[in-house]
Design a protein around this motif. Structure first.
Motif, PDB file in Angstrom:
ATOM      1  N   ASP A  97       0.827  -1.213   0.000  1.00 45.20           N
ATOM      2  CA  ASP A  97       0.000   0.000   0.000  1.00 45.20           C
ATOM      3  C   ASP A  97       0.856   1.256   0.000  1.00 45.20           C
ATOM      4  O   ASP A  97       0.502   2.268  -0.609  1.00 45.20           O
ATOM      5  N   THR A  98       1.975   1.213   0.706  1.00 45.10           N
ATOM      6  CA  THR A  98       2.856   2.381   0.772  1.00 45.10           C
ATOM      7  C   THR A  98       3.448   2.685  -0.592  1.00 45.10           C
ATOM      8  O   THR A  98       3.524   3.853  -1.011  1.00 45.10           O
ATOM      9  N   LEU A  99       3.875   1.647  -1.296  1.00 47.60           N
ATOM     10  CA  LEU A  99       4.427   1.874  -2.635  1.00 47.60           C
ATOM     11  C   LEU A  99       3.351   2.360  -3.596  1.00 47.60           C
ATOM     12  O   LEU A  99       3.596   3.257  -4.412  1.00 47.60           O
ATOM     13  N   LEU A 100       2.169   1.785  -3.521  1.00 43.91           N
ATOM     14  CA  LEU A 100       1.092   2.220  -4.414  1.00 43.91           C
ATOM     15  C   LEU A 100       0.712   3.671  -4.145  1.00 43.91           C
ATOM     16  O   LEU A 100       0.375   4.422  -5.060  1.00 43.91           O
ATOM     17  N   ALA A 101       0.759   4.068  -2.869  1.00 46.09           N
ATOM     18  CA  ALA A 101       0.440   5.457  -2.534  1.00 46.09           C
ATOM     19  C   ALA A 101       1.433   6.424  -3.163  1.00 46.09           C
ATOM     20  O   ALA A 101       1.101   7.585  -3.434  1.00 46.09           O
ATOM     21  N   CYS A 102       2.650   5.956  -3.414  1.00 45.43           N
ATOM     22  CA  CYS A 102       3.651   6.812  -4.063  1.00 45.43           C
ATOM     23  C   CYS A 102       3.186   7.246  -5.450  1.00 45.43           C
ATOM     24  O   CYS A 102       3.511   8.351  -5.911  1.00 45.43           O
ATOM     25  N   LEU A 103       2.454   6.384  -6.136  1.00 41.70           N
ATOM     26  CA  LEU A 103       1.976   6.731  -7.468  1.00 41.70           C
ATOM     27  C   LEU A 103       1.002   7.894  -7.412  1.00 41.70           C
ATOM     28  O   LEU A 103       0.819   8.606  -8.408  1.00 41.70           O
ATOM     29  N   GLY A 104       0.357   8.075  -6.270  1.00 42.30           N
ATOM     30  CA  GLY A 104      -0.561   9.190  -6.103  1.00 42.30           C
ATOM     31  C   GLY A 104       0.076  10.372  -5.411  1.00 42.30           C
ATOM     32  O   GLY A 104      -0.617  11.305  -5.006  1.00 42.30           O
ATOM     33  N   GLY A 105       1.395  10.345  -5.256  1.00 42.44           N
ATOM     34  CA  GLY A 105       2.101  11.456  -4.639  1.00 42.44           C
ATOM     35  C   GLY A 105       2.301  11.315  -3.150  1.00 42.44           C
ATOM     36  O   GLY A 105       2.819  12.217  -2.505  1.00 42.44           O
ATOM     37  N   GLY A 106       1.882  10.195  -2.568  1.00 43.11           N
ATOM     38  CA  GLY A 106       2.037  10.002  -1.130  1.00 43.11           C
ATOM     39  C   GLY A 106       3.466   9.644  -0.777  1.00 43.11           C
ATOM     40  O   GLY A 106       3.999   8.639  -1.260  1.00 43.11           O
ATOM     41  N   ARG A 107       4.080  10.467   0.041  1.00 41.60           N
ATOM     42  CA  ARG A 107       5.471  10.242   0.424  1.00 41.60           C
ATOM     43  C   ARG A 107       5.499   9.655   1.831  1.00 41.60           C
ATOM     44  O   ARG A 107       5.134  10.320   2.802  1.00 41.60           O
ATOM     45  N   ALA A 108       5.941   8.413   1.951  1.00 40.50           N
ATOM     46  CA  ALA A 108       6.082   7.774   3.261  1.00 40.50           C
ATOM     47  C   ALA A 108       7.448   8.164   3.815  1.00 40.50           C
ATOM     48  O   ALA A 108       8.480   7.698   3.327  1.00 40.50           O
ATOM     49  N   ARG A 109       7.454   9.034   4.813  1.00 37.88           N
ATOM     50  CA  ARG A 109       8.717   9.608   5.274  1.00 37.88           C
ATOM     51  C   ARG A 109       9.626   8.584   5.930  1.00 37.88           C
ATOM     52  O   ARG A 109      10.834   8.797   6.015  1.00 37.88           O
ATOM     53  N   PHE A 110       9.053   7.485   6.411  1.00 35.31           N
ATOM     54  CA  PHE A 110       9.910   6.441   6.986  1.00 35.31           C
ATOM     55  C   PHE A 110      10.758   5.795   5.895  1.00 35.31           C
ATOM     56  O   PHE A 110      11.916   5.435   6.122  1.00 35.31           O
ATOM     57  N   TYR A 111      10.185   5.644   4.690  1.00 30.98           N
ATOM     58  CA  TYR A 111      10.889   4.980   3.593  1.00 30.98           C
ATOM     59  C   TYR A 111      11.603   5.970   2.665  1.00 30.98           C
ATOM     60  O   TYR A 111      12.506   5.591   1.934  1.00 30.98           O
ATOM     61  N   TRP A 112      11.161   7.215   2.684  1.00 28.03           N
ATOM     62  CA  TRP A 112      11.860   8.267   1.940  1.00 28.03           C
ATOM     63  C   TRP A 112      11.822   9.519   2.798  1.00 28.03           C
ATOM     64  O   TRP A 112      10.930  10.354   2.681  1.00 28.03           O
ATOM     65  N   PRO A 113      12.787   9.675   3.689  1.00 32.89           N
ATOM     66  CA  PRO A 113      12.768  10.798   4.634  1.00 32.89           C
ATOM     67  C   PRO A 113      12.836  12.143   3.918  1.00 32.89           C
ATOM     68  O   PRO A 113      13.344  12.254   2.792  1.00 32.89           O
ATOM     69  N   LEU A 114      12.341  13.162   4.580  1.00 28.89           N
ATOM     70  CA  LEU A 114      12.467  14.513   4.038  1.00 28.89           C
ATOM     71  C   LEU A 114      13.941  14.906   4.006  1.00 28.89           C
ATOM     72  O   LEU A 114      14.733  14.463   4.835  1.00 28.89           O
ATOM     73  N   PRO A 115      14.317  15.743   3.044  1.00 25.59           N
ATOM     74  CA  PRO A 115      15.735  16.123   2.938  1.00 25.59           C
ATOM     75  C   PRO A 115      16.188  16.923   4.153  1.00 25.59           C
ATOM     76  O   PRO A 115      15.413  17.653   4.770  1.00 25.59           O
ATOM     77  N   GLN A 116      17.453  16.779   4.481  1.00 26.51           N
ATOM     78  CA  GLN A 116      18.057  17.495   5.601  1.00 26.51           C
ATOM     79  C   GLN A 116      18.990  18.567   5.034  1.00 26.51           C
ATOM     80  O   GLN A 116      20.001  18.250   4.417  1.00 26.51           O
TER      81      GLN A 116
END
Length: 735
Positions: free
Chosen positions: A708-727
């Motif tokens: 579900d997390t990967l599929l949400a990426c197709l809709g622009g959903g960024r899972a910060r645990f798997y792709w953290p925000l830039p520092q």
């Protein structure tokens, strides 16, 4: 130094105390209050074997000071000693060996192993810490060491050691006459002096290690050393009486390593050593069972690929009694080949743990299910060994009779290795719907987490995840590459969907995603604002195809801020930038969709202002400066096309790229695990090939992510645990 622990009974296990013991907190009572017979046997065995190793070391090193960095020293008893003992002579080292033997002899004669001097106090500590390792011995070796082995049909539980630590007497060293000096006499009222000064060497000095404590009867000073030890000191080979060989003892005690087999835990494990709950023989049984399960799984993977498993009716189910896919709950029947490959590898991973001497700790729900399969297969294999003794040779196992209670404690395995057995809800007709719905009230009440198969490969929080880049056995890769392409590269009906569009220029996309990430940070501190300003400048330069020097002519120098490290910025000191229609003040703490929309509008508006600037005449104050580079013809169309590509809410590539970098994986590694062509995977990652949902979810098991997390990426959903925000790098606007 021989005999079964407790074989000789004494009237008082603590009868060695003298009248002075009333001044100390000494243990009293029955020995079994502190040590069960099994625990006492293990402790005595540990003492006997450590004595052998200590005599070996005394003979090998003699009077030579210990060099702790030298090869082989870590595997000696001398390395266990405090560093203050490194320079002691052979006689001291032999005394240490005898301390182990004396405590073991106490246990053999039914006496409590209460230390009578500092050397014995230290020896008892080592015995208590290492006794659990004795469980790695065979039943025959334990019998030889004087340990009673639970037989068939008896209950087996690991030894409990907490109470045994009470056998050590606190402050016992304060009773040593030599250490007390002139403060040995009682006060006039018959009481001990309230405070005795610490000797110059310290209470725990090795100088006092063999000085008897004052509250317990001293051992016979003429008792000597075992004859086999003295013979070894004279050059004979080490041949301890009624004990395993020295080499075998060293293998059992494993000096020089702190490994317990439970290193996969983030914290401390409940058990001191794996052998307490899983003996080497038990591990061999489980590994053989895992091989049987995995072999069936790989066979069916090659046969079914992505095809839906057509579950037979109840009356025909017996034909599939040994089917891997049939063992899985029905909710898994439509899983992809990549999911099935990962599921079989979950079995293989547990087998690898077993062969490497690690606890087969399931690290995700898939491995919990795999462990259930392996455990059931092990029980079946034991039955087969009982029916056909010749079968044992095929699996490198002894006959079924060799598996006494401690080698196959199934309930103990469940207790020691599993977080829980919620995954088995899928097999319960009344609970299957709960397992299939993480939002179900019962799921939330029980805290089951997400038990749906699409989240089975997410690692538990208290265990270290497996390396996603570990790959697959070469023979499996060979089989997969030669498999039917129609079966392996067509998604199942449940996952079929139309492909998306290519993601465009990867550098532009990465820069845009970084800027969008900054706008989602919690606070707009100066470092974040500077990084956003730098990102805006880079993006506008790429979108308009002009260098930074030309772009900066759009916004007057006197209005722009300057950062300590990044230099001149396009924004002003209030972190605002003017566009054609709006003044844009940099912002943070935005939601995913709003962040994308805001960033696109800012870029569009600022690019429009820049195009207006370059389309008009030059300002008088610019006349003395070199002519700046201008956008090439047709830039408006290219700008619109690029912004359209960026507007597509697809963070899938960014997530995949971050995961590959974080795990040290290549596109080829991911392609192999997802059972997809490597060229297709590389195309995804460089933005030249579209990603379809059915293909994307095949990456989830490899990356240990929920589908579900990967599929949400197709809709622009960024899972910060798997792709953290830039520092952002630390920076600030100059005064």
């Amino acid at each position: 130094m021989s005999g079964r622990v407790g074989a000789v009974q004494v009237a008082d296990a603590f009868g060695a105390y003298t009248a002075e013991a009333e001044f100390y907190e000494v243990p009293y009572g029955e020995l079994e209050e502190f040590l069960s017979p099994f625990a006492g046997g293990l402790l005595g065995a540990a003492g006997r074997m450590l004595a052998v190793l200590a005599y070996r070391d005394a003979a090998r090193y003699g009077d030579v000071p210990v060099d702790r960095a030298a090869s082989g020293v870590r595997e000696t008893v001398l390395f266990l000693l405090p560093e203050g003992c490194d320079g002691r002579d052979r006689a001291f080292r032999m005394g240490v060996a005898r301390a182990f033997g004396d405590l073991a002899e106490d246990l053999a004669r039914g006496r409590a192993p209460v230390p009578r001097c500092g050397a014995e106090a230290w020896a008892l500590e080592q015995m208590l810490m290492l006794a659990s390792r004795v469980c790695a011995a065979t039943d025959a070796e334990l019998e030889l060491l004087g340990v009673g082995v639970p037989g068939h049909g008896e209950e087996y539980r690991p030894a409990y050691w907490e109470d045994a630590w009470q056998l050590r007497v606190e402050s016992a060293q304060h009773s040593i006459p030599e250490a007390r000096g002139d403060h040995t006499a009682d006060n006039d009222d018959g009481e001990e002096p309230e405070e005795i000064p610490e000797p110059e060497q310290g209470w725990d000095s090795a100088e006092f290690w063999f000085s008897p404590y004052g509250f317990i009867a001293a051992r016979d000073p003429e008792r000597g050393h075992p004859q086999w030890a003295l013979a070894h000191l004279d050059g004979a080979s080490m041949a301890p009486d009624e004990l395993p060989s020295v080499e075998r003892i060293a293998a059992i005690m494993r000096l020089g390593t702190s490994a317990t087999g439970f290193e996969a835990y983030e914290g401390r494990a409940e058990y001191e050593d794996l052998a307490e709950v899983l003996t080497p023989l038990g591990a061999r049984l489980l590994a053989a069972a895992a091989d049987r399960v995995a072999e069936r799984g790989y066979h069916e993977l090659l046969h079914y690929g992505d095809r839906v498993f057509d579950r037979p009716s109840d009356k025909d189910a017996w034909r599939y009694h040994d089917s891997f896919l049939m063992q899985l709950p029905a909710i898994c029947d439509g899983a992809s080949a990549a999911w099935r490959l990962a599921m079989v590898r979950a079995v293989d991973d547990l087998a690898g743990d077993l062969r490497a001497g690690r606890a087969p700790l399931p690290r995700c729900p898939a491995e919990e299910m795999a462990f259930y399969f392996v455990r059931c297969e092990a029980e079946l294999l034991l039955e087969l060994l009982g029916d056909d003794p010749d079968l044992a040779d095929d699996y490198g196992l002894p006959p079924a009779d060799a598996f006494t209670a401690r080698h196959c404690p199934v309930d103990l395995w469940r207790e020691a290795f599993l977080q829980d057995e919620d995954i088995l809800f899928h097999f319960d007709q009344d609970l299957a719907h709960v397992a299939a719905d993480p939002g179900h009230p019962a799921s939330r009440q029980l805290g089951t987490g997400d038990l749906r198969p699409n989240a089975w490969f997410v690692c538990f929080g208290n265990l270290r995840p497996r390396d996603p880049a570990r790959g697959y056995p070469p023979h499996i890769i060979t089989l997969l590459t030669s498999a039917d392409a129609d079966a392996f590269f067509a998604s199942t009906p449940a996952l079929t969907s139309l492909p998306g569009e290519p993601a465009g220029d990867p550098a532009l996309r990465d820069e845009f995603e970084t800027l969008v990430g900054y706008t989602q940070r919690r606070f707009l501190d100066e470092s974040t604002a500077v990084a956003m300003a730098v990102g805006i400048e880079r993006l506008l330069g790429t979108l308009l195809e002009i260098p930074a020097d030309s772009l900066r002519t759009v916004w007057p120098q006197h209005d722009r801020a300057t950062a300590a490290h990044a230099g001149s910025l396009l924004v002003d000191r209030d972190f605002s930038i003017r566009g054609r229609h709006h003044d844009w003040r940099l912002r943070a703490d935005q939601g995913e969709q709003h962040a994308r929309t805001w960033t696109l509008k800012l870029l569009d508006d600022c690019a429009a202002l820049a195009l207006d600037h370059f389309a008009g005449p030059r300002s008088p104050y610019e006349a003395h400066r070199p002519e700046p580079a201008r956008p090439a013809p047709g830039i408006k169309d290219r700008l619109a096309a690029r912004l359209t590509v960026l507007s597509r809410p697809d963070t899938a590539c960014g997530t995949l790229l971050h995961q590959l970098t974080a795990h040290g994986m290549t596109a080829a590694d991911l392609a192999a695990g997802a059972i997809l062509p490597e060229a297709l995977m590389k195309g995804w990652l460089d933005g030249t090939t579209a990603i379809s949902p059915g293909q994307l979810v095949r990456c989830a098991p490899v990356l240990q992510m929920p589908e579900d997390t990967l599929l949400a990426c197709l809709g622009g959903g960024r899972a910060r645990f798997y792709w953290p925000l830039p520092q952002p790098d630390t920076d600030q606007v100059s005064s």
